[in-house]
Design an enzyme around this catalytic site. Structure first.
Site, short mmCIF file in Angstrom:
data_model
loop_
_atom_site.label_atom_id
_atom_site.label_comp_id
_atom_site.label_asym_id
_atom_site.label_seq_id
_atom_site.Cartn_x
_atom_site.Cartn_y
_atom_site.Cartn_z
N GLU A 282 4.81 -9.65 15.46
CA GLU A 282 4.23 -9.99 16.76
C GLU A 282 4.47 -11.45 17.11
OE1 GLU A 282 0.03 -9.26 19.14
OE2 GLU A 282 0.27 -8.56 17.08
N ARG B 153 0.82 -1.22 0.00
CA ARG B 153 0.00 0.00 0.00
C ARG B 153 0.85 1.26 0.00
NH1 ARG B 153 -2.75 -3.60 3.34
NH2 ARG B 153 -1.66 -2.71 5.11
#
Length: 180
Positions: A100, A63
């Protein structure tokens, strides 16, 4: 047309519990369907960097490519790509970074930037800052310097912008959303 934070925030879609329970995903794709919002976002970045001492814009997969390509065109600057591992042909340099749960890798072509280049690093969003920090590390490995990192959205509760600033990389964002 000047930047209207409230208008652009009204266009960004918030999707609850995606990609996992408890997360509110800030979806920027509606900006690309709204010419007014896209112009506001693009123009805000172009105005910020029109007189900046930068020689290249590096953008992050995928993006980040969209607004950065508009900026590079309007500012008359080379656009260099930072992609996920295995997506660029030819000789590349690679940087691993923490997610994460696990790790990921990004790459740049070895001739993307060189010593003396002054690079703006652009992504759509700053969450934990790992991807942007890895991109900055790659740029420095290639001998260039990072002038600033920029994104449309900052999620300050995830401390990514702080991580970048603690590493000596200035940060600029247009919007911030509290919470996860």
């Amino acid at each position: 047309m000047s930047f209207d934070e409230c208008y652009v925030k009204s266009v960004v879609r918030s999707i609850e519990n995606w990609p996992e329970e408890g997360v509110v995903f800030r979806d920027i794709t509606p900006i690309f369907k709204d010419p007014k919002a896209l112009r506001m976002v693009s123009d805000a970045f172009i105005q910020r960097y029109i007189d900046a001492d930068i020689t290249h814009i590096a953008c992050i997969d995928a993006r980040g490519f969209l607004v950065a390509s508009i900026m590079a065109y309007q500012l008359g600057l080379p656009l260099v790509l930072v992609r996920k591992k295995g997506k660029l042909p030819g000789a590349t340099v690679r940087q691993e970074y923490q997610l994460e749960y696990g790790t990921a890798e990004i790459e740049m072509q070895v001739d993307a930037v060189t010593a003396g280049d002054k690079v703006l690093v652009f992504d759509d969003l700053i969450a934990t800052g790992g991807t942007l920090l890895a991109a900055c590390t790659l740029i420095k490995k290639l001998g260039a310097s990072v002038v600033e990192s920029a994104a449309m959205i900052n999620l300050p509760d995830l401390q990514g912008a702080k991580l970048l600033e603690d590493a000596g990389i200035p940060v600029f964002t247009l919007l911030a959303y509290e919470g996860l």
